[in-house]
Motif scaffolding. Structure first.
Motif, PDB file in Angstrom:
ATOM      1  N   LEU A  36       0.831  -1.205   0.000  1.00 17.82           N
ATOM      2  CA  LEU A  36       0.000   0.000   0.000  1.00 17.82           C
ATOM      3  C   LEU A  36       0.864   1.252   0.000  1.00 17.82           C
ATOM      4  CD1 LEU A  36      -2.700   1.456   0.209  1.00 17.82           C
ATOM      5  CD2 LEU A  36      -2.646   1.088   2.691  1.00 17.82           C
ATOM      6  N   ARG A  65       1.091   4.276  -2.814  1.00 17.85           N
ATOM      7  CA  ARG A  65       0.971   5.704  -2.522  1.00 17.85           C
ATOM      8  C   ARG A  65       2.139   6.495  -3.088  1.00 17.85           C
ATOM      9  NH1 ARG A  65      -0.963   4.730   3.743  1.00 17.85           N
ATOM     10  NH2 ARG A  65      -3.217   4.579   3.321  1.00 17.85           N
ATOM     11  N   VAL A 118      -4.326   5.585  -9.125  1.00 14.91           N
ATOM     12  CA  VAL A 118      -5.211   5.851  -7.991  1.00 14.91           C
ATOM     13  C   VAL A 118      -6.058   4.628  -7.662  1.00 14.91           C
ATOM     14  CG1 VAL A 118      -7.162   7.234  -7.185  1.00 14.91           C
ATOM     15  CG2 VAL A 118      -5.269   8.336  -8.402  1.00 14.91           C
ATOM     16  N   VAL A 119      -6.605   3.987  -8.698  1.00 14.12           N
ATOM     17  CA  VAL A 119      -7.420   2.792  -8.472  1.00 14.12           C
ATOM     18  C   VAL A 119      -6.557   1.648  -7.938  1.00 14.12           C
ATOM     19  CG1 VAL A 119      -8.970   1.132  -9.550  1.00 14.12           C
ATOM     20  CG2 VAL A 119      -8.993   3.514 -10.302  1.00 14.12           C
ATOM     21  N   ARG A 145      -3.970   1.949  -6.056  1.00 13.14           N
ATOM     22  CA  ARG A 145      -3.761   2.234  -4.638  1.00 13.14           C
ATOM     23  C   ARG A 145      -4.961   1.782  -3.811  1.00 13.14           C
ATOM     24  NH1 ARG A 145      -3.094   8.158  -4.131  1.00 13.14           N
ATOM     25  NH2 ARG A 145      -5.366   8.172  -4.017  1.00 13.14           N
ATOM     26  N   THR A 146      -6.155   2.005  -4.344  1.00 15.60           N
ATOM     27  CA  THR A 146      -7.364   1.565  -3.646  1.00 15.60           C
ATOM     28  C   THR A 146      -7.411   0.038  -3.548  1.00 15.60           C
ATOM     29  OG1 THR A 146      -8.509   3.489  -4.559  1.00 15.60           O
ATOM     30  CG2 THR A 146      -9.872   1.780  -3.596  1.00 15.60           C
ATOM     31  N   ARG A 177      -5.255  -1.034  -0.818  1.00 16.23           N
ATOM     32  CA  ARG A 177      -5.916  -0.810   0.461  1.00 16.23           C
ATOM     33  C   ARG A 177      -6.920  -1.928   0.753  1.00 16.23           C
ATOM     34  NH1 ARG A 177      -6.812   3.215   4.312  1.00 16.23           N
ATOM     35  NH2 ARG A 177      -7.904   2.132   5.995  1.00 16.23           N
ATOM     36  N   THR A 178      -7.632  -2.384  -0.256  1.00 13.53           N
ATOM     37  CA  THR A 178      -8.575  -3.481  -0.076  1.00 13.53           C
ATOM     38  C   THR A 178      -7.856  -4.754   0.373  1.00 13.53           C
ATOM     39  OG1 THR A 178     -10.047  -2.560  -1.769  1.00 13.53           O
ATOM     40  CG2 THR A 178     -10.310  -4.897  -1.238  1.00 13.53           C
ATOM     41  N   ASP A 206      -6.771  -4.378   4.004  1.00 14.45           N
ATOM     42  CA  ASP A 206      -7.894  -4.602   4.923  1.00 14.45           C
ATOM     43  C   ASP A 206      -8.214  -6.084   5.034  1.00 14.45           C
ATOM     44  OD1 ASP A 206      -8.063  -1.893   5.326  1.00 14.45           O
ATOM     45  OD2 ASP A 206      -9.702  -1.585   3.887  1.00 14.45           O
ATOM     46  N   ALA A 257     -15.271  -5.277  -3.815  1.00 18.19           N
ATOM     47  CA  ALA A 257     -14.510  -4.047  -4.046  1.00 18.19           C
ATOM     48  C   ALA A 257     -13.286  -4.328  -4.909  1.00 18.19           C
ATOM     49  CB  ALA A 257     -14.086  -3.441  -2.711  1.00 18.19           C
ATOM     50  N   GLU A 262     -12.458  -2.620  -8.568  1.00 18.29           N
ATOM     51  CA  GLU A 262     -11.224  -1.870  -8.829  1.00 18.29           C
ATOM     52  C   GLU A 262     -10.472  -2.445 -10.020  1.00 18.29           C
ATOM     53  OE1 GLU A 262     -11.276  -1.027  -4.113  1.00 18.29           O
ATOM     54  OE2 GLU A 262      -9.968  -2.589  -4.939  1.00 18.29           O
TER      55      GLU A 262
END
Length: 421
Positions: A210, A214, A262-263, A265-266, A269-270, A273, A359, A363
């Protein structure tokens, strides 16, 4: 003797490195600015009454920019700022002498007036010119003032002529390399994500991916700066026939990679998590992990092919890159369908964190949609039409002249030809 030899090498190595890197923008700018400044000084010695007309080489040094477009715009604004400063100084010298309050007043007036005359980044130059002229004796104000104007004009004209006669290079190659570097970082990250989903993933490892995602934001900023320089080098450059098309191809390509970053990076993050929720156990079932790894591999190669497609200068290479991109996108979508069915079966058996699975799929879909060849073509056409319309509205006389001459439209998608670097 050995120490002395090392000392000589310590001095000469940077110089040799500078020579080897002669094609880089910084090195080329250094050499061009030096030559232009010397020429301006020689011309000023012949035309100016000052014994050391250093304002001329100083102006040339500031006017000669890395691109012809910035040289022209910078030269006009600099001459404007100097002339305004000199006029202000002449007006003040006829009323007051040089005191602390008159100095403050002339600085304030110069900075305010500089904003009104649109001196741009040269607003401080208005005040500098006024102070230098005001600092001489009253009997010498007029002579010094107009000598400074003359030297500024000499420096600006020499700088402009230097860049017109010796047109700066087109800085497309450094921008292309920056774009390819960004795409390479994204490719490597996708490949590491493919390895990461296999087996148990510590939270620290997922968080590291992650953090790496970033960091792509910093790469995007650097690529944007290189691309702006490349865009300026294409403007008003006689070596370029399809400047608008070249700028749009690179800019829209960077926009696509930025959105994809950007996607991505998301997505990281998924997965982070998910790693937090499944400590001590694998992120995915074995067959799902294998399918995801294959999917991330296809996506990595698709990003790489996309970068080659938007930065290549040869039509044959562009067609090959587009074919590879189409193939990898098709393979990615096929793998995505396999992953989706496997995840659905897994969620039915074990519905924990089902929202994270959905999610992740969403993405992945967004990235594949951004890289889609048809969408890229539509975006190119829309951006070309928008910029062409803006240019016609801003410079209607250019459009009328091109129509009278029967010139073809500047943007043709089948005519992308960038000059060799």
């Amino acid at each position: 003797m050995a120490g002395k030899g090392r000392g000589v090498r310590d001095v000469t190595d940077p110089l040799l490195d500078l020579v080897r890197r002669h094609s880089e923008p910084v090195v080329a700018q250094t050499l061009r600015s030096t030559v232009a400044a010397v020429l301006a000084y020689v011309v000023a010695l012949l035309l100016s009454s000052e014994p050391a007309p250093l304002t001329a080489p100083l102006t040339a040094l500031l006017v000669v920019q890395v691109t012809l477009y910035t040289t022209l715009t910078t030269g006009v604004r600099r001459v404007n700022s100097v002339v305004v400063g000199v006029v202000i100084a002449i007006g003040f010298s006829s009323l007051v002498g040089l005191t602390w309050w008159s100095l403050g007043l002339i600085i304030l007036a110069s900075l305010v007036i500089g904003r009104f005359v649109r001196a741009g980044e040269f607003v401080p130059e208005v005040a500098i010119s006024a102070m230098l002229v005001l600092g001489v004796t009253t009997t010498r104000v007029a002579a010094t003032a107009w000598d400074r104007v003359l030297e500024t004009l000499i420096g600006a004209v020499v700088g402009l002529l230097f860049n017109v006669l010796f047109v700066p290079p087109v800085w497309v190659q450094p921008a292309s390399e920056s774009i390819e570097h960004l795409a390479g970082r994204m490719r490597d990250l996708l490949l590491r994500l493919g390895d990461q989903v296999l087996g148990q993933v510590p939270v620290a490892e997922a968080a590291a991916r992650l953090h790496e995602a970033r960091q792509l934001d910093h790469d995007v900023v650097q690529v944007d700066a290189a691309l702006r320089q490349a865009e300026d080098s294409l403007r008003m450059n006689p070596r370029v026939k399809e400047g608008l098309l070249s700028r749009v191809v690179l800019r829209t390509g960077l926009d696509t990679l930025e959105i994809s970053a950007v996607v991505l990076r998301t997505a990281c993050r998924t997965l982070t998590d998910l790693a937090k929720a499944r400590t001590g156990e694998p992120l995915f079932r074995g067959d799902i992990a294998g399918a995801l790894r294959e999917l991330f591999g296809h996506m990595a190669r698709a990003v790489e092919s996309f970068a080659v497609l938007i930065t290549t200068q040869v039509s044959a290479s562009a067609e090959e890159a587009e074919d590879r991109l189409v193939q990898e996108l098709a393979a990615s979508r096929a793998s995505r369908e396999v992953v989706a069915h496997l995840l659905l079966d897994g969620v039915r058996e074990h519905p924990r964190q089902w929202q994270l699975h959905g999610a992740l799929l969403a993405e992945i879909d967004r990235i594949l949609d951004e890289l889609d060849v048809a969408k890229r073509s539509e975006r190119l056409v829309e951006e070309l039409n928008r910029q062409s319309r803006e240019q016609r509205e801003k410079y209607p006389w250019v459009a009328k002249l091109r129509a009278r001459l029967g010139a073809a439209p500047e943007h043709r998608l089948d005519a992308l030809r960038l000059p060799p670097e």
